[in-house]
Enzyme design. Structure first.
Site, PDB file in Angstrom:
ATOM      1  N   CYS A  66      -1.459   7.108  -2.730  1.00 54.03           N
ATOM      2  CA  CYS A  66      -0.631   6.124  -3.421  1.00 54.03           C
ATOM      3  C   CYS A  66      -1.513   5.332  -4.378  1.00 54.03           C
ATOM      4  O   CYS A  66      -2.723   5.265  -4.209  1.00 54.03           O
ATOM      5  CB  CYS A  66       0.071   5.199  -2.437  1.00 54.03           C
ATOM      6  SG  CYS A  66      -1.022   4.397  -1.277  1.00 54.03           S
ATOM      7  N   GLU A 113       5.807  -4.366  -4.792  1.00 54.60           N
ATOM      8  CA  GLU A 113       5.830  -3.171  -5.613  1.00 54.60           C
ATOM      9  C   GLU A 113       7.220  -2.569  -5.773  1.00 54.60           C
ATOM     10  O   GLU A 113       8.041  -2.609  -4.859  1.00 54.60           O
ATOM     11  CB  GLU A 113       4.892  -2.113  -5.013  1.00 54.60           C
ATOM     12  CG  GLU A 113       3.456  -2.582  -5.024  1.00 54.60           C
ATOM     13  CD  GLU A 113       2.465  -1.525  -4.604  1.00 54.60           C
ATOM     14  OE1 GLU A 113       1.317  -1.607  -5.062  1.00 54.60           O
ATOM     15  OE2 GLU A 113       2.830  -0.625  -3.827  1.00 54.60           O
TER      16      GLU A 113
END
Length: 177
Positions: A66, A113
Site C-alpha cells: 500500500c 485516506e
C-alpha cells in the site's frame, strides 16, 4: 532523499492540492491512497510484515502493499509501481472499490485516506525490499479472518478495516480445487 507528496482530495476523490506526506499525516488531512491484495492459485492472500524502520505500524502484518499515488499517476500505475518497489514483482491489477477511513496512531500521526483497493494474482515468491518489508507469508482468507479476531494488535488499522469489507470478495474469488 526527495520529499514525498500526497494528493489531497475531497470526499468525492477530487484533487484539491498537494502536501508533503508527513504534514498531511500530522494534520490528519484526507488524501488519496491505495491498497493492493495479491492472491495465488490456491486462494491464499500474500501478506507483508512492515519493516521495523517504518514511521508508523512497524512490524505489523498487512495487505500485499500500500502507499500513495503520485501527482499525475493513476491508481493502477501507482499500485504496480509500489508492488515492484516493496515486493519485487509485477502483475496485472484490477480496482475493486474505494472507501474513506481515518486511523490515529500512538505517535501523533493520523491516516485519513481515500483508499483505492486493488487485486491481482501471482504464483511465485516475492523479492522483498528489506527497507519496506520485514517478512511475508501466504494465508487463506479464513485463516486471516480468524487471526485478526484472535490477534488484532498484530495487524495494521487499515488492513483490519479493508479486510472486513474485502472478505466476501476474496472468498468469491478463490479458485476451485
Amino acid at each position: 532523499m526527495e520529499e514525498e507528496y500526497v494528493i489531497l482530495v475531497n470526499e468525492s476523490d477530487e484533487p484539491i492540492g498537494l502536501m508533503p506526506k508527513m504534514e498531511a499525516h500530522q494534520k490528519a488531512l484526507l488524501h488519496r491512497a491505495f491498497s493492493v491484495f495479491v492472491m495465488n492459485d490456491k486462494g491464499e492472500t500474500l501478506l507483508q510484515q512492515r519493516a521495523k524502520e517504518k514511521y508508523h505500524s512497524p512490524l505489523l502484518w498487512t495487505n500485499t502493499c500500500c502507499s500513495h499515488q503520485r501527482d499525475g499517476e493513476n491508481n493502477i500505475e501507482a499500485g504496480k509501481r509500489r508492488l515492484m518497489e516493496e515486493m519485487g514483482f509485477s502483475t496485472e491489477l484490477k480496482e475493486l472499490f474505494s472507501f474513506i477511513y481515518k486511523a490515529p496512531f500512538d505517535n501523533g500521526l493520523t491516516e485519513h485516506e481515500y483508499d483505492h483497493v486493488m487485486m491481482g494474482s501471482f504464483l511465485g515468491e516475492p523479492n522483498i525490499n528489506p527497507n519496506e518489508v520485514a517478512d511475508w507469508k501466504w494465508m487463506h482468507p479464513e485463516d486471516i479472518k480468524r487471526d485478526i479476531e484472535d490477534n488484532p494488535e498484530q495487524y495494521t488499522a487499515w488492513f483490519k478495516i479493508i479486510f472486513e469489507r474485502f472478505y466476501d470478495h476474496l472468498m468469491q474469488n478463490i479458485p476451485a480445487s
